[in-house]
Scaffold this motif. Structure first.
Motif, PDB file in Angstrom:
ATOM      1  N   ASP A 280       0.867  -1.183   0.000  1.00 22.53           N
ATOM      2  CA  ASP A 280       0.000   0.000   0.000  1.00 22.53           C
ATOM      3  C   ASP A 280       0.900   1.229   0.000  1.00 22.53           C
ATOM      4  O   ASP A 280       1.379   1.669   1.048  1.00 22.53           O
ATOM      5  N   THR A 281       1.118   1.796  -1.178  1.00 29.48           N
ATOM      6  CA  THR A 281       2.066   2.896  -1.316  1.00 29.48           C
ATOM      7  C   THR A 281       1.664   4.114  -0.488  1.00 29.48           C
ATOM      8  O   THR A 281       2.500   4.732   0.182  1.00 29.48           O
ATOM      9  N   ALA A 282       0.379   4.459  -0.543  1.00 30.13           N
ATOM     10  CA  ALA A 282      -0.080   5.652   0.187  1.00 30.13           C
ATOM     11  C   ALA A 282       0.082   5.471   1.693  1.00 30.13           C
ATOM     12  O   ALA A 282       0.548   6.378   2.386  1.00 30.13           O
ATOM     13  N   LEU A 283      -0.289   4.293   2.198  1.00 37.50           N
ATOM     14  CA  LEU A 283      -0.177   4.047   3.642  1.00 37.50           C
ATOM     15  C   LEU A 283       1.289   4.058   4.066  1.00 37.50           C
ATOM     16  O   LEU A 283       1.627   4.629   5.107  1.00 37.50           O
ATOM     17  N   THR A 284       2.149   3.448   3.286  1.00 32.22           N
ATOM     18  CA  THR A 284       3.577   3.428   3.615  1.00 32.22           C
ATOM     19  C   THR A 284       4.142   4.841   3.644  1.00 32.22           C
ATOM     20  O   THR A 284       4.859   5.224   4.577  1.00 32.22           O
ATOM     21  N   ARG A 285       3.838   5.629   2.619  1.00 33.99           N
ATOM     22  CA  ARG A 285       4.365   6.999   2.562  1.00 33.99           C
ATOM     23  C   ARG A 285       3.884   7.826   3.740  1.00 33.99           C
ATOM     24  O   ARG A 285       4.678   8.529   4.389  1.00 33.99           O
TER      25      ARG A 285
ATOM     26  N   CYS B 138      -5.605   7.712   5.304  1.00 34.30           N
ATOM     27  CA  CYS B 138      -5.919   6.950   4.104  1.00 34.30           C
ATOM     28  C   CYS B 138      -7.417   6.664   3.991  1.00 34.30           C
ATOM     29  O   CYS B 138      -7.982   6.678   2.890  1.00 34.30           O
ATOM     30  N   LEU B 139      -8.064   6.404   5.122  1.00 30.61           N
ATOM     31  CA  LEU B 139      -9.503   6.167   5.089  1.00 30.61           C
ATOM     32  C   LEU B 139     -10.248   7.422   4.649  1.00 30.61           C
ATOM     33  O   LEU B 139     -11.272   7.339   3.962  1.00 30.61           O
ATOM     34  N   ALA B 140      -9.729   8.581   5.005  1.00 23.83           N
ATOM     35  CA  ALA B 140     -10.426   9.840   4.706  1.00 23.83           C
ATOM     36  C   ALA B 140     -10.499  10.116   3.213  1.00 23.83           C
ATOM     37  O   ALA B 140     -11.471  10.713   2.731  1.00 23.83           O
ATOM     38  N   ASP B 141      -9.489   9.691   2.453  1.00 19.66           N
ATOM     39  CA  ASP B 141      -9.524   9.974   1.011  1.00 19.66           C
ATOM     40  C   ASP B 141      -9.450   8.699   0.171  1.00 19.66           C
ATOM     41  O   ASP B 141      -8.989   8.725  -0.968  1.00 19.66           O
ATOM     42  N   ALA B 142      -9.925   7.588   0.738  1.00 18.58           N
ATOM     43  CA  ALA B 142      -9.853   6.302   0.041  1.00 18.58           C
ATOM     44  C   ALA B 142     -10.601   6.325  -1.286  1.00 18.58           C
ATOM     45  O   ALA B 142     -10.124   5.797  -2.299  1.00 18.58           O
ATOM     46  N   GLU B 143     -11.784   6.941  -1.311  1.00 20.57           N
ATOM     47  CA  GLU B 143     -12.590   6.959  -2.532  1.00 20.57           C
ATOM     48  C   GLU B 143     -11.910   7.778  -3.625  1.00 20.57           C
ATOM     49  O   GLU B 143     -11.889   7.378  -4.796  1.00 20.57           O
ATOM     50  N   ALA B 144     -11.330   8.909  -3.245  1.00 21.14           N
ATOM     51  CA  ALA B 144     -10.639   9.737  -4.235  1.00 21.14           C
ATOM     52  C   ALA B 144      -9.442   8.996  -4.812  1.00 21.14           C
ATOM     53  O   ALA B 144      -9.192   9.052  -6.026  1.00 21.14           O
ATOM     54  N   ARG B 145      -8.716   8.285  -3.977  1.00 18.78           N
ATOM     55  CA  ARG B 145      -7.555   7.550  -4.463  1.00 18.78           C
ATOM     56  C   ARG B 145      -7.981   6.369  -5.339  1.00 18.78           C
ATOM     57  O   ARG B 145      -7.310   6.032  -6.311  1.00 18.78           O
ATOM     58  N   ARG B 146      -9.126   5.750  -4.991  1.00 14.45           N
ATOM     59  CA  ARG B 146      -9.642   4.638  -5.816  1.00 14.45           C
ATOM     60  C   ARG B 146      -9.988   5.141  -7.220  1.00 14.45           C
ATOM     61  O   ARG B 146      -9.648   4.512  -8.221  1.00 14.45           O
ATOM     62  N   ARG B 147     -10.638   6.291  -7.286  1.00 12.68           N
ATOM     63  CA  ARG B 147     -10.993   6.857  -8.591  1.00 12.68           C
ATOM     64  C   ARG B 147      -9.753   7.230  -9.391  1.00 12.68           C
ATOM     65  O   ARG B 147      -9.717   7.037 -10.602  1.00 12.68           O
TER      66      ARG B 147
END
Length: 233
Positions: free
Chosen positions: A60-65, A106-115
């Protein structure tokens, strides 16, 4: 005690997942699942003052960063890959509280990152189709007698993203003649000669290639001869 291969130098702290059973050179504890090298000797995480950190596997790149951003102390975890003869990243060690904060972000912007991932995937897919078509067209230019379906198949196989095949090399991306010919030769070798059967029967690779070289040249020559015939006609 056998010594570990020296991991590559990089900025920040580096922790190793050992392939063999190791003991801490300071407290003699072990076997160690994670260790840090100090002057070439292994230290357990407690002796290296990293025992309070938690392991976050790669993926999970975003979580790691974000976990590394939130953590005052962190370390990269690597493991030696014998087949590739290199150290490869396995994840990071971070503070537990930092990981929790990163997870909330990450939970706060999960949908934006999925899109965004979906958009990026569609863009890459479109780029891949265009490149495969261009690679196939170059095959047909160099080997006009190569069937259209075969050229497309060779191009698709050679240009798979992340495959490490010739189509993904710098030369392949530039559609250099050498890279295109290499892809065609590889296809002919495997599909139009007994090369694979020779390998399966125990024939060394270089000897197998020598035996089928004439067959490869025959197929390539036939595909190239179509251009000369067309020009003569």
């Amino acid at each position: 005690m056998s010594r570990l291969a020296t991991p590559p130098r990089r900025t920040g702290l580096l922790v190793v997942q050992p392939l063999k059973r190791k003991q801490c050179a300071e407290c003699r504890g072990g076997p160690l699942s994670l260790l840090m090298l100090e002057d070439g000797a292994p230290r357990c995480l407690d002796c290296a003052d990293l025992g309070h950190l938690v392991f976050l596997p790669r993926g999970d790149t975003a979580l790691t960063r974000r976990a590394r951003e939130e953590s005052a102390l962190s370390a990269v975890v690597v493991r030696f890959n014998r087949r590739r003869s290199r150290y490869e990243r396995q994840g990071v060690l971070v503070e537990e509280e930092a990981l929790a904060r990163a997870e909330v972000r990450c939970l706060a912007d999960a949908e934006a990152r999925r899109r965004r991932r979906l958009r990026d995937a569609r863009r890459r897919a479109t780029e891949d189709v265009r490149f495969t078509d261009a690679f196939a067209a170059e095959i047909r230019r160099l080997f006009p007698g190569c069937p259209v379906e075969r050229a497309q198949g060779i191009a698709a196989h050679a240009s798979v993203r992340g495959s490490g095949r010739v189509g993904r090399s710098a030369a392949g991306r530039a559609l250099s003649e050498g890279a295109v010919v290499s892809a065609v030769v590889a296809s002919v070798r495997h599909l139009d000669t007994p090369y694979d059967q020779l390998l399966m029967s125990g024939v060394p690779r270089h000897e197998a290639r020598r035996r089928i070289a004439a067959g490869v040249e025959s197929v390539l020559g036939g595909w190239q001869a179509a251009e000369a015939e067309a020009e003569a006609g």
